[in-house]
Design a protein around this motif. Structure first.
Motif, PDB file in Angstrom:
ATOM      1  N   ARG A  34       1.018  -1.086   0.077  1.00  0.00           N
ATOM      2  CA  ARG A  34       0.005  -0.039  -0.078  1.00  0.00           C
ATOM      3  C   ARG A  34       0.850   1.538   0.003  1.00  0.00           C
ATOM      4  O   ARG A  34       0.627   2.259  -0.866  1.00  0.00           O
ATOM      5  N   HIS A  35       1.947   1.245   0.816  1.00  0.00           N
ATOM      6  CA  HIS A  35       2.802   2.233   1.005  1.00  0.00           C
ATOM      7  C   HIS A  35       3.530   2.770  -0.444  1.00  0.00           C
ATOM      8  O   HIS A  35       3.633   3.728  -0.738  1.00  0.00           O
ATOM      9  N   MET A  36       4.066   1.678  -0.922  1.00  0.00           N
ATOM     10  CA  MET A  36       4.690   1.777  -2.287  1.00  0.00           C
ATOM     11  C   MET A  36       3.806   2.026  -3.262  1.00  0.00           C
ATOM     12  O   MET A  36       3.942   2.914  -4.313  1.00  0.00           O
ATOM     13  N   GLY A  37       2.581   1.936  -3.282  1.00  0.00           N
ATOM     14  CA  GLY A  37       1.560   2.073  -4.152  1.00  0.00           C
ATOM     15  C   GLY A  37       1.436   3.537  -4.403  1.00  0.00           C
ATOM     16  O   GLY A  37       0.985   3.959  -5.419  1.00  0.00           O
ATOM     17  N   LEU A  38       1.540   4.413  -3.406  1.00  0.00           N
ATOM     18  CA  LEU A  38       1.509   5.723  -3.252  1.00  0.00           C
ATOM     19  C   LEU A  38       2.560   6.424  -4.178  1.00  0.00           C
ATOM     20  O   LEU A  38       2.160   7.780  -4.564  1.00  0.00           O
ATOM     21  N   ILE A  39       3.455   5.848  -4.455  1.00  0.00           N
ATOM     22  CA  ILE A  39       4.493   6.425  -5.185  1.00  0.00           C
ATOM     23  C   ILE A  39       4.603   5.598  -6.540  1.00  0.00           C
ATOM     24  O   ILE A  39       5.360   5.632  -7.276  1.00  0.00           O
ATOM     25  N   GLY A  40       3.581   4.749  -6.881  1.00  0.00           N
ATOM     26  CA  GLY A  40       3.546   4.264  -8.090  1.00  0.00           C
ATOM     27  C   GLY A  40       4.322   3.091  -8.216  1.00  0.00           C
ATOM     28  O   GLY A  40       4.485   2.335  -9.428  1.00  0.00           O
ATOM     29  N   LYS A  79      10.083  -6.973 -16.384  1.00  0.00           N
ATOM     30  CA  LYS A  79       8.948  -6.645 -17.627  1.00  0.00           C
ATOM     31  C   LYS A  79       8.066  -5.396 -17.329  1.00  0.00           C
ATOM     32  O   LYS A  79       7.802  -4.428 -17.769  1.00  0.00           O
ATOM     33  N   GLY A  80       7.770  -5.556 -16.004  1.00  0.00           N
ATOM     34  CA  GLY A  80       6.996  -4.484 -15.279  1.00  0.00           C
ATOM     35  C   GLY A  80       7.727  -3.230 -15.189  1.00  0.00           C
ATOM     36  O   GLY A  80       7.254  -2.062 -15.478  1.00  0.00           O
ATOM     37  N   LEU A  81       8.836  -2.995 -14.877  1.00  0.00           N
ATOM     38  CA  LEU A  81       9.741  -1.976 -14.426  1.00  0.00           C
ATOM     39  C   LEU A  81       9.710  -1.348 -15.902  1.00  0.00           C
ATOM     40  O   LEU A  81      10.164  -0.351 -16.022  1.00  0.00           O
ATOM     41  N   ILE A  82      10.024  -2.317 -17.022  1.00  0.00           N
ATOM     42  CA  ILE A  82      10.296  -1.623 -18.216  1.00  0.00           C
ATOM     43  C   ILE A  82       9.085  -0.874 -18.739  1.00  0.00           C
ATOM     44  O   ILE A  82       9.215   0.259 -19.183  1.00  0.00           O
ATOM     45  N   GLU A  83       8.173  -1.486 -18.493  1.00  0.00           N
ATOM     46  CA  GLU A  83       6.807  -0.757 -18.881  1.00  0.00           C
ATOM     47  C   GLU A  83       6.662   0.725 -18.276  1.00  0.00           C
ATOM     48  O   GLU A  83       5.992   1.436 -18.976  1.00  0.00           O
ATOM     49  N   ILE A  84       7.116   0.771 -17.186  1.00  0.00           N
ATOM     50  CA  ILE A  84       6.856   2.110 -16.587  1.00  0.00           C
ATOM     51  C   ILE A  84       8.243   3.008 -16.465  1.00  0.00           C
ATOM     52  O   ILE A  84       8.431   3.852 -16.040  1.00  0.00           O
ATOM     53  N   ASN A  85       8.999   2.564 -17.667  1.00  0.00           N
ATOM     54  CA  ASN A  85      10.373   3.292 -17.925  1.00  0.00           C
ATOM     55  C   ASN A  85      11.286   3.462 -16.867  1.00  0.00           C
ATOM     56  O   ASN A  85      11.956   4.565 -16.826  1.00  0.00           O
ATOM     57  N   ARG A 100      21.577  -7.305 -19.317  1.00  0.00           N
ATOM     58  CA  ARG A 100      22.118  -6.608 -18.063  1.00  0.00           C
ATOM     59  C   ARG A 100      20.781  -5.680 -18.107  1.00  0.00           C
ATOM     60  O   ARG A 100      20.122  -5.086 -19.044  1.00  0.00           O
ATOM     61  N   VAL A 101      20.612  -5.079 -16.785  1.00  0.00           N
ATOM     62  CA  VAL A 101      19.302  -4.072 -16.180  1.00  0.00           C
ATOM     63  C   VAL A 101      19.999  -2.799 -16.045  1.00  0.00           C
ATOM     64  O   VAL A 101      20.840  -3.009 -15.027  1.00  0.00           O
ATOM     65  N   TYR A 102      19.515  -1.827 -16.655  1.00  0.00           N
ATOM     66  CA  TYR A 102      20.127  -0.512 -16.274  1.00  0.00           C
ATOM     67  C   TYR A 102      19.077   0.197 -16.103  1.00  0.00           C
ATOM     68  O   TYR A 102      17.934   0.394 -16.352  1.00  0.00           O
ATOM     69  N   LEU A 103      19.277   1.244 -14.999  1.00  0.00           N
ATOM     70  CA  LEU A 103      18.187   2.301 -14.540  1.00  0.00           C
ATOM     71  C   LEU A 103      18.258   3.216 -15.602  1.00  0.00           C
ATOM     72  O   LEU A 103      19.252   3.504 -16.276  1.00  0.00           O
ATOM     73  N   THR A 104      16.973   3.662 -15.681  1.00  0.00           N
ATOM     74  CA  THR A 104      16.771   4.865 -16.778  1.00  0.00           C
ATOM     75  C   THR A 104      17.056   6.204 -15.752  1.00  0.00           C
ATOM     76  O   THR A 104      17.211   5.841 -14.618  1.00  0.00           O
ATOM     77  N   ASP A 105      16.867   7.353 -16.428  1.00  0.00           N
ATOM     78  CA  ASP A 105      16.776   8.738 -15.585  1.00  0.00           C
ATOM     79  C   ASP A 105      15.708   8.566 -14.655  1.00  0.00           C
ATOM     80  O   ASP A 105      15.922   8.764 -13.429  1.00  0.00           O
ATOM     81  N   GLN A 106      14.452   8.009 -15.045  1.00  0.00           N
ATOM     82  CA  GLN A 106      13.417   8.059 -14.246  1.00  0.00           C
ATOM     83  C   GLN A 106      13.742   7.220 -13.235  1.00  0.00           C
ATOM     84  O   GLN A 106      13.388   7.308 -12.070  1.00  0.00           O
ATOM     85  N   GLY A 107      14.328   6.018 -13.508  1.00  0.00           N
ATOM     86  CA  GLY A 107      14.757   4.935 -12.397  1.00  0.00           C
ATOM     87  C   GLY A 107      15.459   5.606 -11.365  1.00  0.00           C
ATOM     88  O   GLY A 107      15.567   5.273 -10.083  1.00  0.00           O
TER      89      GLY A 107
END
Lengths: 158, 158
Positions: A34-40, A79-85, A100-107
């Motif tokens: 629930r808490h993390m849902g607050l920040i999407g 997969k989910g994290l890619i979808e939300i960029n 390899r998994v890289y953080l985007t700027d948004q990440g």
DNA sequence: ATTAAACGATTAGCTAGCTAACTAAATATG
DNA sequence: CATATTTAGTTAGCTAGCTAATCGTTTAAT
């Protein structure tokens, strides 16, 4: 007091550590979600991001190992994290199997939001713990994790 | 000691109680699921049966309250338990909305198997805990559950 | 008596976990 | 060099949780 005859060979489940742990577990996961849902975000995604903030560009298998998760679980989360960029993946040069998994700027940017929520989680819900408990709990929880994972995956890559 | 500059505004997640709790949670649930799988049950079903062994013929809403679960979760679990013939439901006479959940003979019979697995869970995995820890843990876990459920649902029906 | 509100249960659809079974790539082995 | 084995990742399908929406029943209000 009126049911004195029952407790002979029966296990008083409600007092076992295993039972209490299960109850805490369920309740906590709901609060966390629930808490993390607050920040999407979803709870699982937070833990994955956490690893990438510590070390970006990990392979899926690395993440699975560090988080003690099965490979398909990690695969889905990414997969989910890619979808939300928040992350992107790149096929490894030297090894065609790995991604390899890289953080985007948004990440990267999510970090402050997560920190804020995390702080709330620690302060709001654990306010009733006294100093002693705050000291003991981390040790006990670590011990329990080791017991249930079989190994100490926090140190196994050293 | 050599990373003194980092820990100013950053949260050291790995040391927060919330983080450790999440790790224990995941590990424990997997172990629990695997153990109960040995006797043909899923973890959630065990907790539901537990309540019925204490008081048979509860309504779904009662079970949901006692287990701190959402109604649909209970609904699904019961469906699963009906399929393997451990419980059966009956529409309440006085109230057409309610369904009461009753243990079948097989449902009653599972009790010994569950007890056995539960005992293993308590002894095998928690062997490394010393006397003090065994005393403190139940208190701490109860405290945590209360913190995360908001209320003390163990006492609320008295 | 009719309407509104509350309650119990279900359905649909989501994430977090898992295992089993699979593909594709890399490495060992003969 | 060909084959077998290991490794990385994905797909499918399961339970455990949740929320939101719905339906039928019961109770409250007007």
């Amino acid at each position: 007091m009126k049911t004195g005859a029952v407790m002979e060979e029966e296990i008083i489940f409600q007092k076992t550590i295993s039972y209490l742990l299960a109850r805490v577990t369920t309740a906590y996961k709901t609060v966390l979600e629930r808490h993390m849902g607050l920040i999407g975000l979803h709870a699982g995604q937070v833990f994955l991001l956490l690893e990438l903030w510590t070390e970006d560009g990990l392979r899926q298998v690395d993440l699975a190992r560090r988080l003690s998760l099965a490979a398909p679980t990690v695969s889905k989360m990414i997969k989910g994290l890619i979808e939300i960029n928040l992350v992107e993946i790149e096929r490894e040069d030297g090894d065609g199997r790995s991604t390899r998994v890289y953080l985007t700027d948004q990440g990267h940017a999510m970090r402050d939001d997560v920190n804020a929520q995390w702080l709330e989680l620690e302060t709001n819900y654990l306010a009733d713990l006294n100093e002693t408990e705050r000291l003991i709990l981390p040790e006990l929880l670590t011990k329990l994790r080791k017991a249930y994972t079989g190994a100490d995956d926090a140190e196994e890559d050293q």
